[in-house]
Design a protein around this motif. Structure first.
Motif, PDB file in Angstrom:
ATOM      1  N   ASN A   1     -38.462  76.109  36.793  1.00  0.00           N
ATOM      2  CA  ASN A   1     -38.244  76.139  35.293  1.00  0.00           C
ATOM      3  C   ASN A   1     -37.554  74.778  35.104  1.00  0.00           C
ATOM      4  O   ASN A   1     -36.298  74.534  35.358  1.00  0.00           O
ATOM      5  N   PRO A   2     -37.674  74.056  34.015  1.00  0.00           N
ATOM      6  CA  PRO A   2     -37.299  72.846  33.601  1.00  0.00           C
ATOM      7  C   PRO A   2     -35.786  73.083  32.964  1.00  0.00           C
ATOM      8  O   PRO A   2     -34.975  72.107  32.829  1.00  0.00           O
ATOM      9  N   ASP A   3     -35.540  74.508  32.250  1.00  0.00           N
ATOM     10  CA  ASP A   3     -34.337  74.717  31.504  1.00  0.00           C
ATOM     11  C   ASP A   3     -33.416  75.075  32.608  1.00  0.00           C
ATOM     12  O   ASP A   3     -32.098  75.103  31.890  1.00  0.00           O
ATOM     13  N   VAL A   4     -33.570  75.494  33.668  1.00  0.00           N
ATOM     14  CA  VAL A   4     -32.567  75.695  34.686  1.00  0.00           C
ATOM     15  C   VAL A   4     -32.134  74.592  35.602  1.00  0.00           C
ATOM     16  O   VAL A   4     -33.096  73.921  36.204  1.00  0.00           O
ATOM     17  N   ARG A   5     -30.783  74.083  35.670  1.00  0.00           N
ATOM     18  CA  ARG A   5     -30.381  73.042  36.217  1.00  0.00           C
ATOM     19  C   ARG A   5     -29.337  73.686  37.353  1.00  0.00           C
ATOM     20  O   ARG A   5     -28.311  74.069  37.031  1.00  0.00           O
TER      21      ARG A   5
ATOM     22  N   ILE B   1     -29.532  68.096  27.330  1.00  0.00           N
ATOM     23  CA  ILE B   1     -30.841  68.445  26.906  1.00  0.00           C
ATOM     24  C   ILE B   1     -31.800  67.452  26.916  1.00  0.00           C
ATOM     25  O   ILE B   1     -31.515  66.250  26.676  1.00  0.00           O
ATOM     26  N   LEU B   2     -32.966  67.836  27.855  1.00  0.00           N
ATOM     27  CA  LEU B   2     -33.844  66.881  27.963  1.00  0.00           C
ATOM     28  C   LEU B   2     -35.193  67.203  27.259  1.00  0.00           C
ATOM     29  O   LEU B   2     -35.400  68.288  26.932  1.00  0.00           O
ATOM     30  N   GLU B   3     -35.868  66.028  26.896  1.00  0.00           N
ATOM     31  CA  GLU B   3     -37.034  66.548  25.879  1.00  0.00           C
ATOM     32  C   GLU B   3     -38.357  66.207  27.059  1.00  0.00           C
ATOM     33  O   GLU B   3     -39.077  65.203  27.022  1.00  0.00           O
ATOM     34  N   ASN B   4     -38.625  67.023  27.882  1.00  0.00           N
ATOM     35  CA  ASN B   4     -39.534  67.225  28.696  1.00  0.00           C
ATOM     36  C   ASN B   4     -40.579  68.235  28.385  1.00  0.00           C
ATOM     37  O   ASN B   4     -40.736  69.302  29.033  1.00  0.00           O
ATOM     38  N   HIS B   5     -41.497  67.661  27.367  1.00  0.00           N
ATOM     39  CA  HIS B   5     -42.495  68.910  26.838  1.00  0.00           C
ATOM     40  C   HIS B   5     -43.616  68.916  28.072  1.00  0.00           C
ATOM     41  O   HIS B   5     -43.924  69.914  28.179  1.00  0.00           O
ATOM     42  N   SER B   6     -43.563  67.906  28.759  1.00  0.00           N
ATOM     43  CA  SER B   6     -44.829  67.850  29.973  1.00  0.00           C
ATOM     44  C   SER B   6     -44.506  69.014  30.849  1.00  0.00           C
ATOM     45  O   SER B   6     -45.334  69.654  31.194  1.00  0.00           O
ATOM     46  N   GLU B   7     -43.073  68.571  31.393  1.00  0.00           N
ATOM     47  CA  GLU B   7     -42.657  69.592  32.331  1.00  0.00           C
ATOM     48  C   GLU B   7     -42.473  71.070  31.906  1.00  0.00           C
ATOM     49  O   GLU B   7     -43.012  72.020  32.726  1.00  0.00           O
TER      50      GLU B   7
END
Length: 87
Positions: free
Chosen positions: A36-40, A50-56
């Motif tokens: 999950n790209p939102d879990v770090r 907050i990152l703008e990783n739309h492709s991820e």
């Protein structure tokens, strides 16, 4: 033994679906933590903000099961449904 007092043979059929649900929950937790790209999890990733990783994010949302189901009829047993709805 004390376990015989609590676990009776009548309970065994209930243990199968409970074990299945626990397996599904564990699978979903591992999937969310690992992909999950939102879990770090690491400190370096959390510091990024907050990152703008739309492709991820799209890669995470469009998983294999969703790609497999897309374009199919939303029926559980289409052949039986066709049989009973035939005129």
């Amino acid at each position: 033994m004390s376990w015989q007092r609590w676990i009776k043979p009548e309970v065994y059929p209930l243990m199968v679906p409970i074990a299945g649900v626990i397996g599904l929950v564990a699978t979903q937790l591992v999937r969310n933590i690992s992909t999950n790209p939102d879990v770090r999890v690491t400190k370096e990733n959390r510091a990024a903000g907050i990152l703008e990783n739309h492709s991820e994010g799209e890669k995470y949302a469009e998983h294999r099961l969703r790609k497999f189901v897309r374009g199919r009829t939303p029926q559980i047993m289409p052949s039986i449904n066709d049989y009973f709805t035939r005129e």
